[in-house]
Design a protein around this motif. Structure first.
Motif, PDB file in Angstrom:
ATOM      1  N   LYS A  14       0.836  -1.185   0.000  1.00 15.88           N
ATOM      2  CA  LYS A  14       0.000   0.000   0.000  1.00 15.88           C
ATOM      3  C   LYS A  14       0.882   1.251   0.000  1.00 15.88           C
ATOM      4  O   LYS A  14       2.112   1.152   0.003  1.00 15.88           O
ATOM      5  N   ASP A  15       0.224   2.407   0.045  1.00 14.11           N
ATOM      6  CA  ASP A  15       0.965   3.656  -0.107  1.00 14.11           C
ATOM      7  C   ASP A  15       2.046   3.852   0.950  1.00 14.11           C
ATOM      8  O   ASP A  15       3.127   4.378   0.669  1.00 14.11           O
ATOM      9  N   ASN A  16       1.798   3.410   2.180  1.00 11.01           N
ATOM     10  CA  ASN A  16       2.810   3.578   3.225  1.00 11.01           C
ATOM     11  C   ASN A  16       4.030   2.687   3.001  1.00 11.01           C
ATOM     12  O   ASN A  16       5.159   3.070   3.332  1.00 11.01           O
ATOM     13  N   HIS A  17       3.813   1.492   2.449  1.00  9.71           N
ATOM     14  CA  HIS A  17       4.953   0.642   2.109  1.00  9.71           C
ATOM     15  C   HIS A  17       5.772   1.291   0.990  1.00  9.71           C
ATOM     16  O   HIS A  17       7.012   1.286   1.028  1.00  9.71           O
ATOM     17  N   VAL A  18       5.074   1.854   0.009  1.00 12.49           N
ATOM     18  CA  VAL A  18       5.746   2.529  -1.100  1.00 12.49           C
ATOM     19  C   VAL A  18       6.527   3.735  -0.584  1.00 12.49           C
ATOM     20  O   VAL A  18       7.649   4.015  -1.018  1.00 12.49           O
ATOM     21  N   LEU A  19       5.931   4.452   0.371  1.00 14.46           N
ATOM     22  CA  LEU A  19       6.582   5.637   0.933  1.00 14.46           C
ATOM     23  C   LEU A  19       7.928   5.278   1.550  1.00 14.46           C
ATOM     24  O   LEU A  19       8.936   5.981   1.349  1.00 14.46           O
ATOM     25  N   VAL A  20       7.984   4.184   2.276  1.00 12.01           N
ATOM     26  CA  VAL A  20       9.232   3.775   2.914  1.00 12.01           C
ATOM     27  C   VAL A  20      10.215   3.203   1.900  1.00 12.01           C
ATOM     28  O   VAL A  20      11.419   3.496   1.945  1.00 12.01           O
TER      29      VAL A  20
END
Length: 285
Positions: free
Chosen positions: A173-179
């Protein structure tokens, strides 16, 4: 036949639910004060469980186990198969046995079958609205401790289980992509770790190609309207299953399913399904 589900401990569920209602471990708890003070220990009841709503049935074998736990000799006949669609007024189960046991188990049994049949019924309603297009998926939006049962109920309603938990597929999800820094890097890391099923969430069309090129096995199209979903399906071009997710309602699911997506996931199946109106009537013997 004993009800079984992989990963679900039925005797522990029955015992903990009854213990909660009986107040086991609490001062003064551990018994049904009403039944013990009003109903003679040797009294016998017959009972009929029936539905006051038109429902898709789920949970009757579990309900039966509540009664058998308190009276192993209780005669129980389940009259309707799991997953059956029945009209209001249908008799679901008959019982005959110790009156105290029947009264003590009543609420736990009814709570279970009302909740699960409510989920199965809503699930069936969504499937009918899809008119044969796409496959309906459930989500992880379940009541803590009840996931196995709630996902069982969606199956009885005709849906397919999505992830059972955090262990059986990667969901980027977006938070995994952010990291990770990018979709490409996030998917690559999951693949390098040996994860077989890698689901990648996208909310823009320009994210689809990087997700597929990196090795995503499933593309989750988040909060897209029907026109955008149809365009996304064209871009995916059958290279991975597609899933429409986010904000799906009964009045929108037909248009969403018609876009050509492989799946439509609906959190409200387990998050918001109303309980079915199911009752239990007793007669002294």
């Amino acid at each position: 036949m004993t009800f079984t589900l992989p990963g679900f401990d039925l005797p522990a569920f029955i015992r903990s639910t009854l213990d909660e209602d009986l107040g086991v471990g609490l001062p003064g708890g551990g018994h049904d004060v009403t039944s013990e003070s009003v109903i003679p220990a040797e009294a016998q009841f017959s009972g009929v469980m029936n539905t006051r709503d038109a429902i898709t049935v789920a949970g009757l074998p579990i309900a039966a186990e509540f009664f058998r736990t308190l009276d192993p000799e209780m005669a129980i006949e389940v009259l309707v198969e799991e997953g059956a669609q029945v009209p209001a007024g249908t008799k679901l189960m008959t019982l005959s046995g110790n009156a105290r046991a029947m009264l003590t188990a009543e609420r736990s049994a009814l709570n279970t079958v009302q909740h699960l049949s409510g989920i199965a019924t809503m699930t069936r309603t969504y499937i009918e609205a899809m008119q044969g297009k796409a496959t309906l998926l459930d989500t992880r939006k379940t009541i803590p401790g009840l996931r196995q049962l709630e996902k069982y109920a969606t199956r009885m309603g005709g849906a397919k289980n999505h992830r059972m938990g955090l262990w059986d597929a990667a969901m980027i999800k977006d938070n995994h992509v952010l990291v990770a820094g990018s979709i490409t890097e996030a998917v690559r890391r999951a693949r390098d770790a040996g994860v077989k099923d890698v689901i990648c969430e996208v909310d823009r069309l320009d994210q689809i190609e990087p997700a597929i090129a990196a090795g995503s096995s499933h593309i989750l199209l988040d909060n897209m309207g029907p026109d955008m979903l149809a365009e996304a399906v064209t871009l995916i071009a059958g290279r991975a299953p597609s899933e429409a997710s986010g904000g799906v309602r009964l009045d929108t699911i037909a248009a969403i399913a018609a876009t050509g997506v492989t799946y439509v996931s609906v959190g409200r199946l387990t998050q918001s399904a109303p309980a079915a109106d199911i009752g239990l009537d007793f007669t002294p013997l």
